[in-house]
Design an enzyme around this catalytic site. Structure first.
Site, short mmCIF file in Angstrom:
data_model
loop_
_atom_site.label_atom_id
_atom_site.label_comp_id
_atom_site.label_asym_id
_atom_site.label_seq_id
_atom_site.Cartn_x
_atom_site.Cartn_y
_atom_site.Cartn_z
N LYS A 46 45.97 51.93 47.61
CA LYS A 46 46.94 52.09 46.46
C LYS A 46 46.91 53.40 45.77
O LYS A 46 47.90 54.26 45.85
CB LYS A 46 46.79 51.01 45.25
CG LYS A 46 46.89 49.77 45.51
CD LYS A 46 46.75 48.90 44.32
CE LYS A 46 45.28 48.93 43.69
NZ LYS A 46 44.53 48.21 44.62
N ARG A 81 47.78 43.12 36.38
CA ARG A 81 47.13 42.68 37.04
C ARG A 81 46.77 40.92 36.93
O ARG A 81 46.18 40.47 37.44
CB ARG A 81 45.51 43.16 36.88
CG ARG A 81 45.03 44.21 38.08
CD ARG A 81 43.87 44.75 37.70
NE ARG A 81 42.65 44.95 38.28
CZ ARG A 81 42.44 46.20 39.07
NH1 ARG A 81 43.39 47.24 38.66
NH2 ARG A 81 41.64 46.59 39.92
N ARG A 84 33.79 54.00 51.02
CA ARG A 84 34.01 54.91 49.63
C ARG A 84 33.01 54.80 48.83
O ARG A 84 32.78 56.05 48.14
CB ARG A 84 35.50 54.23 48.97
CG ARG A 84 35.70 54.90 47.57
CD ARG A 84 36.93 54.33 47.12
NE ARG A 84 36.60 53.01 46.45
CZ ARG A 84 37.55 52.19 45.81
NH1 ARG A 84 38.88 52.50 46.21
NH2 ARG A 84 37.38 50.83 45.49
N ARG A 114 30.99 55.36 43.34
CA ARG A 114 31.56 54.41 42.50
C ARG A 114 30.62 53.24 42.10
O ARG A 114 30.20 52.44 43.16
CB ARG A 114 32.82 53.65 42.95
CG ARG A 114 34.03 54.61 42.09
CD ARG A 114 35.07 53.88 42.59
NE ARG A 114 35.74 52.59 42.30
CZ ARG A 114 36.76 52.16 42.16
NH1 ARG A 114 37.68 52.63 42.85
NH2 ARG A 114 36.83 51.04 41.69
N ARG A 156 35.74 41.46 42.70
CA ARG A 156 36.89 42.05 42.24
C ARG A 156 38.16 41.45 43.22
O ARG A 156 39.12 41.30 42.94
CB ARG A 156 37.07 43.52 42.45
CG ARG A 156 36.40 44.08 41.07
CD ARG A 156 35.71 45.52 41.58
NE ARG A 156 36.30 46.39 42.40
CZ ARG A 156 35.93 47.41 43.27
NH1 ARG A 156 34.49 47.22 43.28
NH2 ARG A 156 36.61 48.26 43.63
N1 LIG Z 1 45.00 46.32 34.77
C1 LIG Z 1 43.71 46.12 34.43
N2 LIG Z 1 43.33 45.05 33.44
C2 LIG Z 1 42.07 44.98 33.47
N3 LIG Z 1 41.00 45.79 33.86
C3 LIG Z 1 41.34 46.58 34.67
C4 LIG Z 1 42.70 46.93 34.96
N4 LIG Z 1 42.99 48.31 35.70
C5 LIG Z 1 41.44 48.50 35.93
N5 LIG Z 1 40.62 47.62 35.33
C6 LIG Z 1 39.29 47.63 35.50
O1 LIG Z 1 38.92 48.89 36.16
C7 LIG Z 1 38.07 48.54 37.40
C8 LIG Z 1 38.50 49.61 38.53
O2 LIG Z 1 39.84 49.40 38.93
P1 LIG Z 1 40.47 50.21 40.08
O3 LIG Z 1 41.87 49.63 39.90
O4 LIG Z 1 40.14 51.49 40.07
O5 LIG Z 1 39.52 49.62 41.16
P2 LIG Z 1 40.04 48.56 42.32
O6 LIG Z 1 40.48 47.18 41.56
O7 LIG Z 1 38.61 48.47 43.07
O8 LIG Z 1 41.31 49.15 43.09
P3 LIG Z 1 40.84 50.31 44.30
O9 LIG Z 1 40.03 49.91 45.14
O10 LIG Z 1 42.42 50.57 44.61
O11 LIG Z 1 40.53 51.45 43.55
C9 LIG Z 1 38.64 46.90 37.49
O12 LIG Z 1 37.41 46.14 38.20
C10 LIG Z 1 38.46 46.54 36.14
O13 LIG Z 1 37.47 46.08 35.63
MG LIG Z 2 42.39 52.72 43.19
#
Ligand SMILES: Nc1ncnc2c1ncn2[C@@H]1O[C@H](COP(=O)(O)OP(=O)(O)OP(=O)(O)O)[C@@H](O)[C@H]1O
Ligand SMILES: [Mg+2]
Length: 187
Positions: A13, A88, A127, A133, A144
């Site tokens: 994404k 989400r 990653r 991270r 997640r």
């Molecule tokens: N819309 C949201 N609502 C609630 N918590 C969120 C939201 N967006 C991000 N977070 C918090 O931030 C954390 C990291 O989000 P992020 O989108 O960067 O990672 P991801 O879900 O692993 O996706 P990606 O792999 O695309 O980076 C999530 O696990 C959550 O705790």
């Molecule tokens: Mg991301």
């Protein structure tokens, strides 16, 4: 152009959002990036969000909705944006609907990326080594992906029924995926 980019963790994404941002000249807004910035700088918001992020849980909606609302009100977001990582869950969809109604701007399209579970796991482990991270460890990744399947994946049906969903295979070449998305959404 006002876009959402959706899909499971590791599907690309952020990568595609950055390219779409450049192509359409609109800011890419990632709630995950905003949280990570605040974690790194240990702001009050970062401190509040930390426990949830470390466990792979969603940060509470009130907090997340407010961040998005404030960000969409900024000057550079007047003519469009691409939201990555939001909404989400169903309550965030409702909150976004209310923000868009207030701003008087419709959502143009939802870009949904898909990939096999094995591809996602492999990308996230890679990653983890590169970016370090803290939430890219096997236990948190599994949590997640679970939250994604339960709370976020069903939202694709919501947007499908609204006629704005566009699905793409996220497992191929980065530039080829980008070209396919732009061809479908229009120049
Ligand atoms: N819309 C949201 N609502 C609630 N918590 C969120 C939201 N967006 C991000 N977070 C918090 O931030 C954390 C990291 O989000 P992020 O989108 O960067 O990672 P991801 O879900 O692993 O996706 P990606 O792999 O695309 O980076 C999530 O696990 C959550 O705790
Ligand atoms: Mg991301």
């Amino acid at each position: 152009m006002r876009l959402l980019i959706m899909g499971p963790q590791g599907v690309g994404k952020g990568t595609q959002a950055a390219l779409l941002s450049k192509h359409y000249g609109i800011p890419a807004i990632s709630t995950g990036d905003i949280f990570r910035y605040n974690l790194k700088n240990q702001t009050p918001l970062g401190k509040e969000a930390q426990a949830y992020i470390d466990k792979g849980e969603l940060v509470p909606d009130e907090l997340t909705n407010k961040i998005v609302k404030d960000r969409l009100a900024m000057d550079d977001a007047k003519n469009g944006w691409i939201l990555d990582g939001y909404p989400r869950n169903a309550s965030q969809v409702a909150a976004l609907d209310a923000m868009l109604a207030e701003l008087g701007t419709p959502l143009d399209a939802v870009v949904a990326l898909t990939a096999d579970h094995d591809v996602l796991m492999e990308r996230m482990m890679k990653r983890a080594q590169i970016e370090g991270r803290s939430d890219d460890n096997p236990e948190t990744i599994a949590k997640r992906l679970d939250v994604y399947a339960k709370e976020t994946a069903p939202l694709l049906d919501t947007y499908k029924s609204r006629g704005v969903l566009h699905e793409f295979d996220g497992s191929g070449d980065i530039d080829a995926i980008q070209a396919t998305i732009v061809a479908e959404l229009g120049e």
